[in-house]
Write an enzyme that holds these catalytic residues in place. Sequence first.
Site, PDB file in Angstrom:
ATOM      1  N   ARG A 240      36.255  38.906  46.354  1.00  0.00           N
ATOM      2  CA  ARG A 240      37.214  38.860  47.462  1.00  0.00           C
ATOM      3  C   ARG A 240      37.170  37.479  48.100  1.00  0.00           C
ATOM      4  O   ARG A 240      36.091  36.924  48.335  1.00  0.00           O
ATOM      5  CB  ARG A 240      36.872  39.922  48.517  1.00  0.00           C
ATOM      6  CG  ARG A 240      37.168  41.344  48.084  1.00  0.00           C
ATOM      7  CD  ARG A 240      38.668  41.612  48.019  1.00  0.00           C
ATOM      8  NE  ARG A 240      38.967  42.937  47.527  1.00  0.00           N
ATOM      9  CZ  ARG A 240      39.127  43.263  46.255  1.00  0.00           C
ATOM     10  NH1 ARG A 240      39.005  42.327  45.325  1.00  0.00           N
ATOM     11  NH2 ARG A 240      39.424  44.492  45.892  1.00  0.00           N
ATOM     12  N   GLU A 269      46.128  34.706  49.862  1.00  0.00           N
ATOM     13  CA  GLU A 269      46.690  34.626  48.525  1.00  0.00           C
ATOM     14  C   GLU A 269      48.202  34.797  48.625  1.00  0.00           C
ATOM     15  O   GLU A 269      48.659  35.740  49.275  1.00  0.00           O
ATOM     16  CB  GLU A 269      46.093  35.719  47.625  1.00  0.00           C
ATOM     17  CG  GLU A 269      44.619  35.502  47.343  1.00  0.00           C
ATOM     18  CD  GLU A 269      44.019  36.563  46.430  1.00  0.00           C
ATOM     19  OE1 GLU A 269      44.737  37.545  46.075  1.00  0.00           O
ATOM     20  OE2 GLU A 269      42.843  36.433  46.087  1.00  0.00           O
ATOM     21  N   HIS A 288      44.191  35.134  41.010  1.00  0.00           N
ATOM     22  CA  HIS A 288      43.770  36.537  41.081  1.00  0.00           C
ATOM     23  C   HIS A 288      44.222  37.309  39.841  1.00  0.00           C
ATOM     24  O   HIS A 288      44.945  38.302  39.924  1.00  0.00           O
ATOM     25  CB  HIS A 288      44.299  37.205  42.351  1.00  0.00           C
ATOM     26  CG  HIS A 288      43.480  38.394  42.758  1.00  0.00           C
ATOM     27  ND1 HIS A 288      43.366  38.820  44.065  1.00  0.00           N
ATOM     28  CD2 HIS A 288      42.726  39.259  42.027  1.00  0.00           C
ATOM     29  CE1 HIS A 288      42.585  39.893  44.122  1.00  0.00           C
ATOM     30  NE2 HIS A 288      42.190  40.168  42.893  1.00  0.00           N
TER      31      HIS A 288
END
Length: 323
Positions: A240, A269, A288
């Site tokens: 994370r 993000e 990601h």
Amino acid sequence: MSKPFVFVSRVPPPRGMELIEEFCTVKAMRDDRFITRQEMLEGVVGVEGILCHPPDKVDKEVLDIAGKSLKSVSTMSVGLEHIDLTECKARGISVGYTPGVLTDATAETTVSLLLATSRRLKEAFSAVVDGGWGTWENGLYLCGKTLLESTVGIVGLGRIGLAVAKRLQPFGVQKFLYSGNTKKEWASEINAEFVSFERLLGESDFVIACCSMNKDNMGLFNKSAFSKMKNNAIFINTSRGVLVNQEDLYDALKLGTILAAGLDVTSPEPLPREHPLHTLKNCVITPHIGSATVYARNAMAELAAKNLIAGLKGKRLPSPVPQ
């Protein structure tokens, strides 16, 4: 008999969507973009179920607008920070998530990022394109760091942490260390030693963040943590983004406090293009993509759909969130 009415904030891969459409009447955000807050609020009015995906927030406002008809919330993710679990529990709304099915894909991404960072692939790709490709006139040209005889520290030896370690074993890693809240019985599978977080930082050549996020470890990797690491250590985070103080990481990389970093997760993000981390040649950032294999994403979608449908039926979810 009418089908339950559900809202899908982002259409999942086919294996999941087909299940949902078979059992439910679906209102879905079908555009290939992030849903806006207003679209989310309008979409959930009167629904019995919600299928969501980070960062689409299912908070008190969304729950209020959905109303008393809402029975089931399912997220196609392991992360749960976008869902107000306390409010859901108080209202008797079931919540499901998708751990397990993305373990192998995320472990593969972690190893890929570690290798790309340690072997300086970002710099190497640039050298080919911009004309900086040397001819070995310097014997240490673009030399990187090896896993051979190294110490690897894993912060959070859960499913993904263990899967990462097993994939790194064949590279000749000398020792695995791990830290966390408790000892793990499966640590014996990789002969890993349970140590304090501080000792792990001080002894590891590679520090890999594989821990889940909670209120106690936000910003865990900060100036203090980086200062305890070896100056030739490499930091990898596929867990994370909020585990890392990114300003402190930038300083640590810029000043040589640590050697390099590889990140598949950031906060926020997407990470803004003007963020200073993008300017560093010793920082590799990917968008990601930890679970980004066709197999894993379809498995996540199928599990998310089954969670949603089970909640609508009032049955036990295949993968309920921990209480």
